[in-house]
Design an enzyme around this catalytic site. Structure first.
Site, PDB file in Angstrom:
ATOM      1  N   ASP A   6       0.874  -1.175   0.000  1.00 42.59           N
ATOM      2  CA  ASP A   6       0.000   0.000   0.000  1.00 42.59           C
ATOM      3  C   ASP A   6       0.912   1.226   0.000  1.00 42.59           C
ATOM      4  OD1 ASP A   6      -2.321   1.606   0.261  1.00 42.59           O
ATOM      5  OD2 ASP A   6      -2.106   1.672   2.432  1.00 42.59           O
ATOM      6  N   SER A   7       0.295   2.390  -0.153  1.00 42.30           N
ATOM      7  CA  SER A   7       1.076   3.631  -0.068  1.00 42.30           C
ATOM      8  C   SER A   7       1.611   3.848   1.356  1.00 42.30           C
ATOM      9  CB  SER A   7       0.188   4.819  -0.448  1.00 42.30           C
ATOM     10  OG  SER A   7      -0.949   4.853   0.406  1.00 42.30           O
ATOM     11  N   CYS A  69      -4.622  -1.570  -1.775  1.00 43.25           N
ATOM     12  CA  CYS A  69      -4.831  -0.134  -1.964  1.00 43.25           C
ATOM     13  C   CYS A  69      -5.822   0.041  -3.111  1.00 43.25           C
ATOM     14  CB  CYS A  69      -3.488   0.505  -2.309  1.00 43.25           C
ATOM     15  SG  CYS A  69      -3.587   2.245  -2.729  1.00 43.25           S
ATOM     16  N   THR A  71      -6.663   2.780  -4.536  1.00 42.86           N
ATOM     17  CA  THR A  71      -6.155   3.771  -5.485  1.00 42.86           C
ATOM     18  C   THR A  71      -5.196   3.108  -6.473  1.00 42.86           C
ATOM     19  OG1 THR A  71      -6.321   5.389  -3.707  1.00 42.86           O
ATOM     20  CG2 THR A  71      -4.995   6.014  -5.606  1.00 42.86           C
ATOM     21  N   CYS A 180     -11.131   2.934   0.693  1.00 43.41           N
ATOM     22  CA  CYS A 180      -9.689   3.181   0.823  1.00 43.41           C
ATOM     23  C   CYS A 180      -9.263   2.377   2.046  1.00 43.41           C
ATOM     24  CB  CYS A 180      -9.419   4.671   1.029  1.00 43.41           C
ATOM     25  SG  CYS A 180      -7.729   5.046   1.566  1.00 43.41           S
ATOM     26  N   HIS A 182      -6.970   2.731   4.096  1.00 44.80           N
ATOM     27  CA  HIS A 182      -6.642   3.544   5.273  1.00 44.80           C
ATOM     28  C   HIS A 182      -7.870   3.773   6.158  1.00 44.80           C
ATOM     29  CE1 HIS A 182      -2.807   4.569   3.336  1.00 44.80           C
ATOM     30  NE2 HIS A 182      -2.441   5.126   4.468  1.00 44.80           N
TER      31      HIS A 182
END
Ligand code: DGL
Length: 261
Positions: A6-7, A69, A71, A180, A182
């Site tokens: 993931d980011s 993720c 995105t 998302c 997160h």
């Protein structure tokens, strides 16, 4: 070995579900914390990062890669599959389908990053699976960055989130999709806001089930977890206990070569 990336910290929610479902598996988690958030970057940038990280995970011995993720999945999972045809790749997409099925009011909301909100992949997902309900896509800029700080008991943020969600709750949405990874960390903040009016929909467990189906030999190991962070490795370490991941044998590395674009 199963690689999850993931980011930043968001994908740890998916990692925890996988570790729970496959306790013996050796796992690798890669957080691209030098470039979080992905949600305000363009598709070319995200694709470049995803291909580099995918290659790195294969070099570590991963045979299953989870793009934890939304995105990155929307912007680059197709390119990753094309580049790594021999690797099993699992993407993460907002739970639009279960939300549409569960909705009584006929209206659902999807909370996403700015990048996911404008993606063709999300538009397609909605067309395919939510034809019978009205869908509000609600970008939440800044929320992933807030999660990275791990200071989630911030009353100002809770108030901002309450005002942001009021728009879709007042319109009658009864299913709020966490689009998302997160945002799974924000469940303790969001739950009291939606209580009695809507249900939060998270797909971390569904992704773990998909991993179990694909894992095969990758599920056998010694319950080891290798962490990579392109910046702020201490944040990853700090997030582990709350997720029950500190029970694994953990090794943390900062891959300097991958920190730059
Ligand atoms: N966790 C990510 C997602 O699921 C990305 C958040 C970000 O870096 O903007 O979309």
């Amino acid at each position: 070995m199963i690689g999850v990336f993931d980011s930043g910290l968001g994908g740890l929610s998916v990692l925890a579900a996988i570790a729970h479902a496959l306790p013996q598996a050796n796992l690798v988690y890669f957080a691209d914390t030098a470039h979080v958030p992905y949600g305000d970057k363009d598709d070319g940038f995200i694709r470049n990062r995803v291909l580099k990280i995918g290659r790195h995970l294969v070099d570590q011995g991963c045979t299953v890669i989870v793009v934890a993720c939304n995105t990155a999945t929307a912007a680059a999972v197709a390119a990753l599959r094309e580049t790594l045809p021999d690797i099993q790749i699992v993407g993460v997409e907002p739970g639009v389908k279960p939300a549409a099925v569960a909705s009584n009011s006929g209206r659902i909301a999807v909370l996403t990053t700015t990048s996911t909100a404008r993606s063709e992949r999300l538009a397609l997902l909605i067309r395919q699976h939510a034809g019978t309900v009205q869908v509000d896509v609600l970008p939440c800029p800044g929320w992933a960055t807030k999660v990275e700080t791990l200071h989630l008991d911030d009353p100002d943020f809770a108030e901002t989130a309450r005002r942001h969600l009021a728009v879709v709750l007042d319109a009658g949405a009864d299913q709020i999709v966490l689009g998302c990874t997160h945002y799974s960390f924000l469940i303790p903040v969001l739950e009291p806001i939606v209580a009695g009016r809507a249900t939060l929909v998270d797909v971390a467990d569904a992704v773990a089930r998909q991993c179990v189906r694909l894992a095969g030999a990758s599920a056998h190991g010694h319950g080891e977890l290798t962490l990579f962070a392109t910046a702020h490795p201490e944040r990853l370490q700090a997030a582990l206990p709350a997720l029950g991941l500190n029970r694994l044998s953990v090794r943390l590395t900062r891959p300097a070569r991958l920190a730059t674009t």
